[in-house]
Scaffold this active site. Structure first.
Site, PDB file in Angstrom:
ATOM      1  N   THR A  85       0.962  -1.210   0.127  1.00  0.00           N
ATOM      2  CA  THR A  85      -0.108  -0.132  -0.007  1.00  0.00           C
ATOM      3  C   THR A  85       0.933   1.123   0.045  1.00  0.00           C
ATOM      4  O   THR A  85       1.540   1.443   0.955  1.00  0.00           O
ATOM      5  CB  THR A  85      -0.894   0.004   1.030  1.00  0.00           C
ATOM      6  OG1 THR A  85      -1.600  -1.299   1.420  1.00  0.00           O
ATOM      7  CG2 THR A  85      -1.846   1.070   0.933  1.00  0.00           C
TER       8      THR A  85
ATOM      9  N   LYS B 133      -6.997   1.698  -3.761  1.00  0.00           N
ATOM     10  CA  LYS B 133      -6.613   1.148  -2.294  1.00  0.00           C
ATOM     11  C   LYS B 133      -6.752   2.358  -1.148  1.00  0.00           C
ATOM     12  O   LYS B 133      -7.188   2.097  -0.088  1.00  0.00           O
ATOM     13  CB  LYS B 133      -5.275   0.596  -1.909  1.00  0.00           C
ATOM     14  CG  LYS B 133      -4.622   0.262  -0.902  1.00  0.00           C
ATOM     15  CD  LYS B 133      -5.349  -1.022  -0.194  1.00  0.00           C
ATOM     16  CE  LYS B 133      -4.847  -1.228   1.214  1.00  0.00           C
ATOM     17  NZ  LYS B 133      -5.423  -2.472   1.974  1.00  0.00           N
TER      18      LYS B 133
ATOM     19  N   LYS C 269      -0.028   5.206   8.067  1.00  0.00           N
ATOM     20  CA  LYS C 269       0.748   5.428   6.720  1.00  0.00           C
ATOM     21  C   LYS C 269      -0.244   5.455   5.475  1.00  0.00           C
ATOM     22  O   LYS C 269      -0.428   6.619   4.781  1.00  0.00           O
ATOM     23  CB  LYS C 269       1.581   4.247   6.434  1.00  0.00           C
ATOM     24  CG  LYS C 269       2.423   4.290   5.082  1.00  0.00           C
ATOM     25  CD  LYS C 269       2.025   3.115   4.137  1.00  0.00           C
ATOM     26  CE  LYS C 269       1.726   1.842   4.682  1.00  0.00           C
ATOM     27  NZ  LYS C 269       1.139   0.730   3.880  1.00  0.00           N
TER      28      LYS C 269
HETATM   29  P1  NAP Z   1       5.105  -6.608   7.588  1.00  0.00           P
HETATM   30  O1  NAP Z   1       4.621  -7.899   8.357  1.00  0.00           O
HETATM   31  O2  NAP Z   1       5.756  -5.822   8.122  1.00  0.00           O
HETATM   32  O3  NAP Z   1       5.815  -7.205   6.228  1.00  0.00           O
HETATM   33  C1  NAP Z   1       6.423  -6.285   5.342  1.00  0.00           C
HETATM   34  C2  NAP Z   1       7.817  -6.968   5.077  1.00  0.00           C
HETATM   35  O4  NAP Z   1       8.496  -6.526   4.301  1.00  0.00           O
HETATM   36  C3  NAP Z   1       8.835  -7.464   6.214  1.00  0.00           C
HETATM   37  O5  NAP Z   1       8.904  -8.745   6.278  1.00  0.00           O
HETATM   38  C4  NAP Z   1       9.890  -6.593   5.885  1.00  0.00           C
HETATM   39  O6  NAP Z   1      11.159  -7.076   6.340  1.00  0.00           O
HETATM   40  C5  NAP Z   1       9.952  -6.498   4.475  1.00  0.00           C
HETATM   41  N1  NAP Z   1      10.663  -5.271   3.979  1.00  0.00           N
HETATM   42  C6  NAP Z   1      10.369  -4.013   4.230  1.00  0.00           C
HETATM   43  N2  NAP Z   1      11.462  -3.185   3.649  1.00  0.00           N
HETATM   44  C7  NAP Z   1      12.166  -3.888   2.935  1.00  0.00           C
HETATM   45  C8  NAP Z   1      13.347  -3.723   1.908  1.00  0.00           C
HETATM   46  N3  NAP Z   1      13.763  -2.486   1.690  1.00  0.00           N
HETATM   47  N4  NAP Z   1      13.810  -4.987   1.790  1.00  0.00           N
HETATM   48  C9  NAP Z   1      13.382  -6.097   1.760  1.00  0.00           C
HETATM   49  N5  NAP Z   1      12.278  -6.522   2.767  1.00  0.00           N
HETATM   50  C10 NAP Z   1      11.692  -5.456   3.179  1.00  0.00           C
HETATM   51  O7  NAP Z   1       3.561  -5.932   6.804  1.00  0.00           O
HETATM   52  P2  NAP Z   1       2.381  -6.588   6.156  1.00  0.00           P
HETATM   53  O8  NAP Z   1       1.484  -6.424   7.185  1.00  0.00           O
HETATM   54  O9  NAP Z   1       2.773  -7.894   5.466  1.00  0.00           O
HETATM   55  O10 NAP Z   1       2.082  -5.419   5.270  1.00  0.00           O
HETATM   56  C11 NAP Z   1       2.817  -5.207   4.159  1.00  0.00           C
HETATM   57  C12 NAP Z   1       2.298  -4.114   3.258  1.00  0.00           C
HETATM   58  O11 NAP Z   1       0.681  -4.665   2.905  1.00  0.00           O
HETATM   59  C13 NAP Z   1       1.888  -2.812   3.786  1.00  0.00           C
HETATM   60  O12 NAP Z   1       2.243  -1.902   2.897  1.00  0.00           O
HETATM   61  C14 NAP Z   1       0.779  -2.990   4.359  1.00  0.00           C
HETATM   62  O13 NAP Z   1      -0.024  -1.676   4.771  1.00  0.00           O
HETATM   63  C15 NAP Z   1      -0.270  -3.612   3.283  1.00  0.00           C
HETATM   64  N6  NAP Z   1      -1.251  -4.194   3.669  1.00  0.00           N
HETATM   65  C16 NAP Z   1      -1.346  -5.040   4.904  1.00  0.00           C
HETATM   66  C17 NAP Z   1      -2.495  -5.617   5.133  1.00  0.00           C
HETATM   67  C18 NAP Z   1      -2.552  -6.528   6.628  1.00  0.00           C
HETATM   68  O14 NAP Z   1      -3.683  -6.845   6.911  1.00  0.00           O
HETATM   69  N7  NAP Z   1      -1.443  -6.768   7.192  1.00  0.00           N
HETATM   70  C19 NAP Z   1      -3.498  -5.811   4.275  1.00  0.00           C
HETATM   71  C20 NAP Z   1      -3.466  -5.145   3.269  1.00  0.00           C
HETATM   72  C21 NAP Z   1      -2.293  -4.289   2.923  1.00  0.00           C
HETATM   73  P3  NAP Z   1      11.436  -7.498   8.259  1.00  0.00           P
HETATM   74  O15 NAP Z   1      11.006  -8.775   8.349  1.00  0.00           O
HETATM   75  O16 NAP Z   1      12.832  -7.110   8.085  1.00  0.00           O
HETATM   76  O17 NAP Z   1      10.603  -6.368   8.631  1.00  0.00           O
END
Ligand code: NAP
Length: 296
Positions: A101, A176, A244
């Site tokens: 997102t 989104k 965010k």
């Molecule tokens: P998350 O659990 O924090 O996962 C993000 C992953 O990306 C983490 O494993 C992080 O590494 C990795 N990452 C971040 N920066 C990086 C980089 N520069 N290089 C390599 N890896 C990197 O978050 P999430 O809940 O999966 O959400 C991910 C995205 O989807 C966000 O933008 C969120 O707003 C969106 N989203 C989330 C949901 C939900 O319900 N969770 C639903 C729809 C959309 P680390 O393991 O080191 O932290």
């Protein structure tokens, strides 16, 4: 269309969403290549045959398509742009799909930069939460060129159930933002309704059952209200990420001359929650603000 058949697929960002989504790509029979900031999160996929790459550049050189779902726009910039990024190191014809997102303007910048190098890109953020990622029933909102959307469709179908092409680069991110405007108001409504039910002395489970069968029914109500009632604040969707998302929507709305007071109020309530130290909780933690010893 820039490239051919997709066989090798890279996946960057293996958190709550990406870890599950990458597993579906692997199950669909693609050769999966993975990279994540923290390698430990890739281990379950590596154990099932995925190939680990230490850098984004190494990963993209081995892939026909790369899917990313990292945290924030700053992470998207780091992964896509600059000398070590996906665009500079992709072979011509490679398809890059960002499912983070993020900002519509960044999606357009990525599309323009990719096109200059003969690389294709799509923005394809998702809705459906952790459960939708686990069960491969995400709603996927896509922006980009129609022929590239067609090329990506088998990948989307491995991860989602409702997939819509909504316009050129940035259109997925705009959709989104519209989704998060809805969610922002709905979460406030759910938290206030749960606080009211608790204070009224009614049996919360019974009230929820009947509300969930009426006009207020929604996946958000059925997933988040029971967690609020149980005091289960573990993150499926982080408060920090949601702030965010609301920031992106407010910025885009302002750029269009649109005032969204309910969204502003929701953002300020989530900022209060963060100031109390709950930014890494799930978004259902909004109901903490209605507990006797906290907030209003
Ligand atoms: P998350 O659990 O924090 O996962 C993000 C992953 O990306 C983490 O494993 C992080 O590494 C990795 N990452 C971040 N920066 C990086 C980089 N520069 N290089 C390599 N890896 C990197 O978050 P999430 O809940 O999966 O959400 C991910 C995205 O989807 C966000 O933008 C969120 O707003 C969106 N989203 C989330 C949901 C939900 O319900 N969770 C639903 C729809 C959309 P680390 O393991 O080191 O932290």
């Amino acid at each position: 269309m820039l490239g051919g058949t997709i066989r090798a697929v890279g996946f960057i960002g293996l958190g709550i969403m990406g870890g599950n989504m990458a597993g579906h790509i692997q199950q669909a029979g693609y050769a999966l290549h993975v990279h994540n900031r923290t390698r430990a999160k890739a281990e379950p996929l590596i154990a099932r045959g995925a190939v680990w790459h230490d850098t984004v550049a190494d990963l993209v050189a081995a892939c026909d398509a790369v899917i990313t779902i990292v945290g924030y726009p700053v992470d998207v910039r780091q992964v896509y742009l600059g000398e070590t990024g996906l665009i500079a190191n992709a072979r011509p014809g490679t398809l890059l799909i960002d499912m983070t997102t993020s900002n519509p303007s960044l999606a357009r910048l990525i599309a323009d930069s990719a096109r200059l190098r003969g690389v294709a890109s799509l923005d394809a953020p998702v809705s459906g939460g952790e459960a939708g990622a686990k069960d491969a029933r995400l709603a996927i909102m896509v922006g980009g060129a129609a022929e590239e959307v067609a090329r990506a469709m088998p990948l989307f179908e491995a991860m989602g159930r409702t997939i819509r092409h909504l316009g050129p680069a940035g259109a997925g991110q705009h959709a989104k933002a519209a989704n998060q405007i809805l969610v922002a108001a709905m979460l406030m409504g759910i938290a206030e309704s749960v606080a009211y039910v608790k204070r009224s002395g009614l049996e919360p489970a019974a009230v929820l059952e009947v509300l969930g069968a009426g006009s207020a029914a929604s996946p958000l109500l059925s997933v988040q209200a029971p967690k609020m009632i149980a005091g289960d604040y573990a993150a499926g969707s982080h408060v920090h990420h949601f702030l965010k998302d609301m920031g992106i929507a407010i910025e885009e709305a302002a750029a269009m001359g649109l005032d969204l007071p309910a969204l502003d109020l929701s953002k300020s309530r989530f900022e209060e929650l963060t100031a109390l130290g709950y930014g890494t909780d799930g978004t259902q933690a909004l109901s903490r603000l209605y507990e006797d010893d906290l907030g209003s």
